[in-house]
Design a protein around this motif. Structure first.
Motif, short mmCIF file in Angstrom:
data_model
loop_
_atom_site.label_atom_id
_atom_site.label_comp_id
_atom_site.label_asym_id
_atom_site.label_seq_id
_atom_site.Cartn_x
_atom_site.Cartn_y
_atom_site.Cartn_z
N CYS A 148 -16.80 -16.95 -41.12
CA CYS A 148 -16.15 -16.90 -42.44
C CYS A 148 -17.17 -16.53 -43.52
O CYS A 148 -16.87 -15.74 -44.42
N ALA A 149 -18.36 -17.11 -43.42
CA ALA A 149 -19.40 -16.80 -44.40
C ALA A 149 -19.82 -15.33 -44.29
O ALA A 149 -20.04 -14.65 -45.30
N ARG A 150 -19.95 -14.84 -43.05
CA ARG A 150 -20.31 -13.44 -42.86
C ARG A 150 -19.24 -12.52 -43.44
O ARG A 150 -19.54 -11.50 -44.07
N THR A 151 -17.98 -12.85 -43.19
CA THR A 151 -16.88 -12.05 -43.73
C THR A 151 -16.93 -12.01 -45.25
O THR A 151 -16.77 -10.95 -45.86
N ALA A 152 -17.16 -13.17 -45.86
CA ALA A 152 -17.21 -13.24 -47.32
C ALA A 152 -18.34 -12.40 -47.89
O ALA A 152 -18.16 -11.69 -48.89
N LEU A 153 -19.50 -12.45 -47.26
CA LEU A 153 -20.64 -11.69 -47.81
C LEU A 153 -20.43 -10.19 -47.68
O LEU A 153 -20.76 -9.42 -48.61
N ILE A 154 -19.87 -9.75 -46.56
CA ILE A 154 -19.61 -8.32 -46.39
C ILE A 154 -18.57 -7.85 -47.41
O ILE A 154 -18.75 -6.81 -48.08
N ASN A 155 -17.51 -8.62 -47.56
CA ASN A 155 -16.46 -8.24 -48.51
C ASN A 155 -16.97 -8.27 -49.95
O ASN A 155 -16.56 -7.43 -50.78
N LEU A 156 -17.85 -9.22 -50.27
CA LEU A 156 -18.41 -9.26 -51.62
C LEU A 156 -19.23 -7.99 -51.89
O LEU A 156 -19.13 -7.40 -52.98
N LEU A 157 -20.00 -7.57 -50.90
CA LEU A 157 -20.79 -6.35 -51.08
C LEU A 157 -19.89 -5.12 -51.21
O LEU A 157 -20.19 -4.19 -51.98
N TYR A 158 -18.78 -5.11 -50.48
CA TYR A 158 -17.81 -4.01 -50.63
C TYR A 158 -17.26 -3.96 -52.06
O TYR A 158 -17.12 -2.89 -52.65
N VAL A 159 -16.94 -5.15 -52.60
CA VAL A 159 -16.42 -5.21 -53.97
C VAL A 159 -17.49 -4.72 -54.95
O VAL A 159 -17.20 -3.94 -55.87
#
Length: 285
Positions: A148-159
């Motif tokens: 979940c943390a990995r998903t959040a960090l990748i998506n934050l970078l996408y944003v």
């Protein structure tokens, strides 16, 4: 009639937010703190320490949940939709639209019935940002939560990249650094530890901002000036014991057991913060 503030909704004096009696009840020992309590405390930290400083950002639970729950997809349309949804939730601060100005961002991560703290750190003298993960239940947390943390960090970078095309995105950007930190002794204090870890780090960062200490200043303090036989000045690096002193920048992000606040004491502290920062609006008849 009793005027116990815990029996009424509480409205914050400093920023737009209201807490319910159930939020206050959730701060009793043995209870799970609510999303709103974590949101309130993150907003309080921002207001108290970095009210006018845009370098330090506290991501609301709603945005963190979006980043955690949205599947990772690098297609252009998916990223556009993700950024649009995140920006829509960020009406209050608009912090996501200027990612280059962010030095540190705190994200409360919830997944697999567990809370942890994810910190985005963008240090000027390093080519890429990194993510630090403070998990208070390392021994019992399943891999699902780390994912979940990995998903959040990748998506934050996408944003960030969608909002600012000049942001660098690479495989190294996705690195998750798991930090050793105090561990909880039960299954219901994880949200309290998120608040505590955020508080410890925020207080350190605020102190450094106040003192004007940067990684460069720390480096200069390690340098000693000596004179060569010819009378000319020469600069040498003082010897350091890495195990004892460590890199000042890295030491900033280490939370040891001695730094921890007892969970029940932290609950009482947050409760007092809420009561001191809120009032009970007059009930409608």
């Amino acid at each position: 009639m009793s005027q116990n503030p815990g029996s009424k909704h509480l409205q914050c004096r400093h920023f737009p937010m209201t807490l319910s009696p159930s939020d206050i009840d959730a701060l009793r020992p043995g209870e799970w703190v609510t999303d709103d309590v974590i949101d309130f405390y993150f907003k309080y930290l921002k207001h108290k320490y970095f009210r006018n400083n845009k370098k330090y950002v506290y991501i609301p639970v709603t945005i963190a949940n979006l980043l955690t729950e949205r599947p990772v997809d690098n297609s252009s349309q998916h990223i556009k939709d993700l950024a649009s949804d995140a920006n829509a939730l960020d009406i209050e601060t608009q912090c996501l639209k200027k990612p280059r100005s962010i030095r540190v961002a705190f994200l409360p991560i919830f997944g697999d019935d567990h809370w942890s703290l994810l910190v985005y750190r963008n240090v000027k003298h390093r080519p890429l940002p990194e993510f630090l993960h403070f998990n208070s239940h390392l021994g019992s947390t399943r891999e699902n939560h780390t994912q979940c943390a990995r998903t959040a960090l990748i998506n934050l970078l996408y944003v960030f990249r969608e909002n600012d095309a000049s942001m660098m995105i690479s495989k190294e950007s996705y690195r998750l650094v798991v930090k050793n930190c105090p561990q909880q002794a039960n299954g219901n204090d994880c949200g309290v530890f998120v608040c505590m870890n955020a508080y410890v780090l925020t207080a350190r960062l605020a102190k450094r901002e106040k003192e004007g200490v940067s990684p460069l200043h720390a480096l200069v303090r390690r340098m000693s000036v000596s004179y060569s036989p010819g009378g000319r000045k020469s600069v040498e690096f003082a010897e350091k014991n890495p195990d004892k002193d460590g890199d000042p920048e890295e030491m900033m992000w280490k939370i040891k057991d001695k730094d921890a606040i007892r969970p029940d004491d932290m609950r009482a502290y947050i409760t007092n913060v809420i009561y001191s920062a809120t009032f009970s609006p007059t009930a409608s008849l």
